[in-house]
Design a protein around this motif. Structure first.
Motif, short mmCIF file in Angstrom:
data_model
loop_
_atom_site.label_atom_id
_atom_site.label_comp_id
_atom_site.label_asym_id
_atom_site.label_seq_id
_atom_site.Cartn_x
_atom_site.Cartn_y
_atom_site.Cartn_z
N GLU A 168 0.94 5.04 3.57
CA GLU A 168 1.24 5.11 2.13
C GLU A 168 2.66 4.64 1.86
O GLU A 168 2.92 3.92 0.92
CB GLU A 168 1.08 6.56 1.65
N HIS A 169 3.58 5.07 2.69
CA HIS A 169 4.96 4.68 2.49
C HIS A 169 5.10 3.17 2.56
O HIS A 169 5.73 2.51 1.73
CB HIS A 169 5.84 5.36 3.55
N GLU A 170 4.46 2.59 3.60
CA GLU A 170 4.51 1.13 3.76
C GLU A 170 3.98 0.45 2.50
O GLU A 170 4.56 -0.50 1.99
CB GLU A 170 3.66 0.71 4.96
N MET A 171 2.84 0.95 2.02
CA MET A 171 2.20 0.31 0.86
C MET A 171 3.09 0.41 -0.37
O MET A 171 3.13 -0.49 -1.19
CB MET A 171 0.84 0.94 0.58
N THR A 172 3.80 1.52 -0.53
CA THR A 172 4.69 1.64 -1.68
C THR A 172 5.74 0.54 -1.62
O THR A 172 6.04 -0.11 -2.62
CB THR A 172 5.38 3.02 -1.68
N MET A 173 6.28 0.31 -0.41
CA MET A 173 7.25 -0.77 -0.24
C MET A 173 6.66 -2.10 -0.72
O MET A 173 7.24 -2.82 -1.52
CB MET A 173 7.61 -0.92 1.25
N ALA A 208 4.17 -2.62 -2.65
CA ALA A 208 3.92 -2.62 -4.10
C ALA A 208 5.19 -2.99 -4.83
O ALA A 208 5.17 -3.78 -5.78
CB ALA A 208 3.43 -1.24 -4.54
N PHE A 209 6.34 -2.44 -4.36
CA PHE A 209 7.59 -2.79 -5.04
C PHE A 209 7.90 -4.28 -4.89
O PHE A 209 8.35 -4.93 -5.84
CB PHE A 209 8.75 -1.95 -4.47
N ALA A 228 -0.13 -5.34 -6.74
CA ALA A 228 0.76 -4.23 -6.46
C ALA A 228 0.00 -2.92 -6.61
O ALA A 228 -0.03 -2.08 -5.71
CB ALA A 228 1.95 -4.28 -7.40
N ARG A 232 -1.38 -0.50 -3.38
CA ARG A 232 -0.77 0.83 -3.25
C ARG A 232 -1.88 1.90 -3.26
O ARG A 232 -1.91 2.79 -2.42
CB ARG A 232 0.20 1.06 -4.41
N TYR A 268 -3.44 4.55 -0.28
CA TYR A 268 -3.68 5.98 -0.46
C TYR A 268 -5.10 6.33 -0.01
O TYR A 268 -5.34 7.30 0.71
CB TYR A 268 -3.47 6.32 -1.93
#
Length: 1262
Positions: free
Chosen positions: A109-114, A116-117, A938, A942, A946
């Motif tokens: 999830e953390h990777e995907m948030t990156m 997405a940004f 994005a 993300r 999840y």
């Protein structure tokens, strides 16, 4: 990434684009200011950055894929170590932390948030860059275009008149609108988009080569096949073969519609419809062939693309798995990098087209802007004399018009005009009288010799000043679309109202102006259309007088008027001439007799001068003209006679020509009226296409399968990604091979279904087009003649309507249904598939779907450009330029060029403001359309991360859902962009149905109406009143009473426009009278069956219309109700004195007469027309000036033929030559729409009335 070099490269490329060889060094941008240049540079810079965004996104995408796969592999490994808890991986992780080192598990999830940004960042910057790149370029272009328009118009207004002779006004008008718009397209948004796409192309390939050159080379090796396919498809599109194939049928339609009166008179409608239909077959064949070819190439393209996919993934997977050179992410980066690059290169090519078009247009426009006028009317140079006496002299002037250099108009002309005298120029038409007047105004410069004013060569005088001395009244005075006062004020700037009133009084115009409700503020209408001829003429005289001219030029100032107004205008002119140097050209002797000097012209020379009586004694040119106008004296020499006939012709021409500009000017309103058509219901269009339903079913099946291809592609694509996370190499290999085979299969299926779809819809569409063309043509021929008088139904307009409208209608049936089915299956399959795999993710993405579709549609629209809105804004300016160019001679004569240029420039500000406003809106839309996909990605990745982490969704499904919906969304957008065709098709169909539903008041195809057996040919006109439907304000017949017994000959004489030909047209029932009746054998004409009535009438008109076929076929056209044998044709030809001439031709009766009979002389055409009328064996024969266009010899033969044909028939003759009518039973003299005298020749001579006057004074009966 080496963007620097890329930027340089693309700018250089752009430079080469514009600094082309066709336009001078500065290229299309030569009118740009520093500010514009700055805007364009910043715009290009934005475009370059924007172009590199998509490849950047691919880098992110590759990393993202790697992350997902890594995560999946780790999960699998964990699974391998401890196989107890396969079902719920997450809890298992918590239990067995001891065994597995926790740092190895990715926090997905953390990777995907990156990521997405990253995506959002790229998306936002793309929005901004897109906005700036477009709005800056469009703004800069708008400024330059406004400048170009100003420059161009002011330059055109400065050109000498000779230049206008060689360039048609219509052409100039299209240049001002279309060509400048083309330049606009080439220097506006297209440049920015080109830069952007080209950058993407370069960056895409750079990524490919940097990240993985092996795979890139393999893909590139296959790409020529796609290129070839695309190229050939383009060629197939461009071949206008079906247009050429239609051209033949179009020629038939044009020929028939141009000569609709002849077709109607001889009842040839059914025959013509069949002939047209026969010619439609080849057009239909080509259309179907084109459909096949297009289907084949589309199929071929898909096949190649899928084969490429198979190859790339197969080879790529070996690189990933066996040699481990690439990560799966790299494979995707390379593959998509090359794919995106290739797509963008393809999309950049339309920009090149618009550059080329813009360059071509710029060449012509700049050529004009750079041209120096030979006679510059706005230059300050030249003397102005202090005192002007007004002596004009021509010294050995030789001249030919620039547009016709081979014809010498003036040949060593020497003539002196004394100041204060009235000099009349007389002579046959084409002798150079009007030309001499134009040389005095310095519209042209003589080739040799010179024209002097008070001994000064006028070339040395200031033009504006010279023209301000001259007042001119032309035969066809031009008024501008403003008030009467303004029109008079054009004569001299800053003139007071008192002067205007004085001038109006002098011109005998004051009284009629004061009778108008708004007096001097009355608008005269476009081209002065609201005024009668005499009124226009007097306003023009007032305009000439307000200048208080030293020199007055009257060019046939009264010829276009009827007798009363002529008397009034003549009186005005006589008042005005006092004390001025006056030159008057006239054909009517009454206007010339009281001139001080009469100069006779012949062949560009002044051959005699003197007073009226002196010249009569000389028996020269003047004498022949006078006697020609008196009773037709047989002993006259041929020459003078022909030349006068030419002049009568000329005049009737110019009377027509003043109707022409009006029709060409009123196009804006015409378009408005066209647009008001309600679009036709699709159901009705489909009804016409009903017989082709099997084709449409098969086509739809094909389309449905094609629609399923996109989602299947995303299924396979995600399946490949899934294989990369399989740990067992053999299983991996097997799966990949299986998927590649699947790709190939999809390609092959797609190839066949595309072909099926293309062929089936082409077939149904072409059959529909042919059916509609036939029905439409039939409906056109069934309309009454009055309908064809409307300028919107001119032959040209109708033929284009048949050509384009009918073929556009098929856009609402076949191909449109194909598109709809295709998009629906595409979206349907994608959505169902996505919901099946992950409904949560699908719902999230569906929120973005409308925006994606919008952006797809918008991008498709971008390619077509936004030219349409600009056109409306330009309309008011267009009207001014149109009026100015149409009346350039008048404007030059009045020296008003500058004021028109200023008005035009004032009208340019509105479109300019609109363009600036548009630039912003347009830029914002573009930016939005571009960034939607980034934002969608994005959000969905993300959320996908999840789902993978929390709900154990397999990562390949994330890709599957996203790619399925995003691709189908853009496809939906593209499909929606085809709707313009659809809307157009519905409007075209509506116009068509309007035509089919129109019930003509005089119907050719109906069987209603009376018929009777013993047709006598007894004709009575009782109190007939009539106006032409297109000119309801002009009463043509005003209570016509005249009757003819069977077998009698009635002759109509009278001046032109008195209703002679009209009465004949009422008899044919081309029109019906507004009041009163026409009786035929006691039956009222409106109740008689039309085909029956026309079958009893034979007509020979002044300009006989022949069709483009053999002589025999033309004669047979006389009776279309039965088959005619060759013997009958020959006997008719004998009666028409034609047989001997035909037998002398090599192919005898099979000789083709050429289009409109152009291979034959007038007399021969006339005799064929007579034979055609005889073969009908009509009871009534109508001869409309049947001999007026002939020389004496052919006239004699034709006259004999006519006399033979008249025996035993009721006959109506219209003639200009009195000799042809003297032996008629009744002669009716018409004036202003009713008969003023009738009787035999001798009775009328005894009356001493109008007929006597005509015969003795020989005022021309024109």
């Amino acid at each position: 990434m080496p963007t620097g070099s890329v930027r340089l490269h693309s700018i250089k490329k752009l430079g080469q684009e514009n600094h082309s060889y066709e336009v001078s060094d500065e290229g299309n941008f030569r009118f740009s200011t520093c500010k514009d240049v700055a805007m364009m540079i910043v715009g290009s810079f934005c475009a370059v950055l924007h172009g590199s965004a998509q490849p950047l996104m691919l880098l992110v995408f590759g990393l993202l894929t790697d992350t997902f796969i890594e995560y999946d592999i780790e999960l699998n490994e964990l699974r391998d170590d401890r196989k107890e808890c396969v079902n719920n991986t997450i809890r298992w992780k918590r239990n067995y932390t001891v065994v597995q080192d926790p740092t190895r598990i990715l926090d997905i999830e953390h990777e995907m948030t990156m990521f997405a940004f990253y995506y959002v960042g790229i998306g936002v910057s793309v929005f901004l860059l897109g906005y700036f790149q477009i709005s800056l370029w469009v703004t800069a272009a708008a400024k330059q275009i406004q400048l170009i328009r100003k420059m161009y118009f002011s330059k055109v207004m400065r050109m000498e008149i000779g230049w206008f002779d060689c360039t048609s006004v219509g052409e100039l008008n299209t240049r001002m609108s279309d060509d400048i718009n083309k330049i606009n397209d080439a220097i506006a948004d297209q440049v920015a988009i080109f830069v952007q796409r080209f950058t993407t192309f370069v960056c895409g390939f750079s990524i490919g080569f940097v990240k993985g050159w092996k795979l890139t080379l393999v893909i590139i090796a296959a790409s020529p096949l796609i290129g070839v396919g695309a190229g050939l498809m383009f060629v197939a599109k461009l071949t206008g073969m079906e247009l050429q194939a239609y051209a033949k049928a179009g020629a038939v339609a044009d020929e028939v519609l141009s000569s609709i009166r002849t077709v109607a008179a001889f009842g040839g409608e059914k025959k013509e419809v069949d002939r047209y239909d026969r010619n439609l077959v080849s057009a239909q064949r080509w259309g179907i062939r084109k459909g096949m070819i297009m289907g084949f190439f589309t199929g071929y393209m898909w096949l190649i693309i899928f084969l490429c996919y198979a190859l790339a993934f197969w080879y790529g997977s070996t690189l990933v798995i066996d040699t481990e050179e690439y990560t799966p992410g790299t494979l995707l980066q390379v593959f998509f990098g090359v794919l995106v690059a290739a797509m963008n290169l393809g999309q950049a090519s339309p920009c090149l087209e618009s550059f080329a078009a813009g360059r071509g247009a710029a060449t012509i426009i700049f050529e004009t802007i750079d041209r120096e006028p030979e006679i510059d009317c706005l230059s300050e140079a030249g003397y102005k004399l202090d005192r002007v006496k007004g002596d004009i002299e021509f010294h050995n002037v030789t001249f030919h018009y620039p547009s016709r250099p081979e014809v010498k108009i003036l040949d060593q002309l020497s003539v002196a005009v004394k100041s204060g005298e009235t000099t009349a120029f007389v002579g046959p038409s084409g002798a150079g009288k009007s030309t001499a007047i134009q040389l005095i105004q310095r519209f042209y410069d003589p080739k040799e010799g010179m024209v002097t004013l008070d001994g000064h060569d006028i070339k040395g005088l200031n033009i504006q000043w010279l023209r301000s001395l001259i007042g001119i009244v032309e035969q066809e005075p031009v008024l501008f679309a403003t008030t009467i006062a303004e029109n008079i004020r054009y004569g001299r700037p800053g003139v007071s109202m008192a002067d205007i009133i004085t001038a109006a009084k002098e011109a005998n115009a004051y009284n009629f102006i004061m009778d108008l409700p708004q007096k001097f503020d009355t608008l005269v209408g476009e081209g002065g259309g609201q005024m009668s001829g005499g009124q226009k003429q007097r306003i023009a005289i007032a305009r000439a007088l307000v200048r208080n001219p030293r020199i007055l030029l009257l060019d046939m100032a009264t010829s276009a008027l009827d007798n009363e107004s002529e008397a009034i205008v003549q009186e005005a002119l006589d008042k005005v001439r006092m004390g001025r140097t006056t030159i008057s050209i006239a054909h009517r002797l009454s206007t010339i007799k009281n001139a001080d000097v009469i100069v006779g012209f012949e062949h560009g020379r002044a051959v005699e001068r003197g007073k009226h009586n002196e010249l009569l004694e000389r028996k020269g040119v003047y004498f022949t003209l006078v006697t020609l106008q008196s009773q037709g004296d047989k002993a006259l020499n041929e020459k003078a006679r022909q030349s006068d006939r030419a002049s009568i012709h000329q005049r009737s021409r110019s009377q027509l020509s003043n109707l022409i500009p009006d029709s060409s000017k009123s196009t804006p309103e015409e378009e408005e009226e066209e647009e008001l058509v309600e679009p036709a219901p699709v159901a009705r269009i489909l009804k016409y296409n009903a017989p082709e339903w099997p084709y449409m079913v098969f086509g739809s099946l094909g389309a449905a399968v094609n629609g399923g291809v996109n989602p299947v592609y995303s299924l396979l694509f995600s399946q490949i990604l899934a294989t990369f996370s399989v740990t067992d190499p053999d299983a991996q290999r097997r799966e990949i091979n299986g998927i590649c085979v699947f790709f190939v299969m999809v390609g092959v299926v797609s190839f066949f279904t595309q072909m099926l779809q293309g062929y089936a819809f082409a077939k149904s569409g072409e059959l529909l087009t042919r059916r509609l063309r036939r029905i439409g043509f039939q409906a056109m021929l069934g309309q009454e003649i009055g309908w064809f008088d409307d300028h919107r139904n001119s032959p040209g307009a109708l033929t284009t309507r048949l050509a384009t409208d009918a073929s556009q209608v098929q856009g609402a049936t076949g191909s449109q249904i194909g598109m709809i089915v295709n998009s629906l299956t595409n979206i349907g399959v994608a959505v169902i598939m996505s919901f099946y795999f992950s409904w949560k993710l699908t719902l999230l993405i569906l929120c973005f779907l409308p925006f994606i579709a919008l952006s797809g549609g918008f991008q498709a629209k971008m390619l077509t450009g936004f030219a349409k809105q600009d056109k409306q804004a330009m309309e008011s300016a267009g009207q001014i330029s149109g009026e100015a160019l149409n009346n350039i001679r008048t404007i030059a004569g009045l020296g008003k060029e500058q004021s028109f240029v200023e008005t035009y420039e004032a009208h340019l500000t509105a479109p300019y403001q609109a363009a600036l406003k548009k630039a912003n809106v347009y830029g914002a839309c573009y930016g939005f359309a571009q960034c939607v996909v980034f934002l969608t990605n994005a959000a969905s990745f993300r959320f996908g991360g999840y789902l993978v982490e929390q709900e154990g969704l397999h990562f390949s499904l994330v890709f599957r859902v996203i790619s399925a919906i995003v691709t189908s969304g853009t496809a939906l957008g593209r499909a929606s962009s085809y709707t313009p065709d659809y809307a157009k098709a519905k409007i075209s169909a509506a116009r068509f149905f309007q035509l089919l539903d129109r019930v003509p008041p005089i119907s050719v195809y109906s069987n209603r109406g009376e018929k009777w057996d013993n047709f006598q040919g007894n004709l009575d006109f009782i109190e007939c009143k009539f106006t032409y439907p297109t000119r309801p304000d002009i009463q043509v017949l005003n209570g016509l009473n005249v009757s003819v017994k069977p077998g009698q000959t009635l002759a109509f004489v009278g001046s032109s426009g008195c209703g002679k030909s009209t009465s004949v047209q009422l008899l044919e029932r081309f029109y019906d009278p507004d009041n009163g009746k026409v009786l035929i054998d006691g039956h009222e004409s409106t109740r008689v069956n039309v085909p029956f009535l026309r079958s009893k009438i034979g007509i020979v008109s002044q300009e006989p219309v022949l069709f483009d076929c053999s002589i025999a076929e033309n004669i047979k056209y006389g009776d279309n109700l039965r088959e005619i044998g060759m013997n009958e044709v020959i006997s008719a030809a004998n009666k028409a004195q034609l047989h001997d001439f035909v037998m002398s031709l090599p192919e005898k009766y099979n000789t083709n007469v050429g289009s409109q009979g152009s291979q034959l002389s007038r007399g021969q055409k006339q005799r064929i027309a007579i034979a055609r009328a005889i073969i009908r064996d009509p009871k009534i024969l109508l001869l409309d000036e049947a001999t007026s266009a002939l020389d004496t010899e052919s006239e004699k033969t034709v006259q004999e033929a006519l006399d033979k044909a008249r025996e035993g028939r009721t006959c109506i003759v219209i003639a200009h030559r009195l000799s042809t009518i003297q032996n008629s039973d009744i002669i009716a003299v018409m004036s202003r729409g009713f008969v003023i005298e009738k009787g035999t020749h001798d009775q009328l001579m005894a009356l001493n009335g109008a007929y006597y006057k005509l015969v003795t004074t020989g005022a021309p009966i024109s």
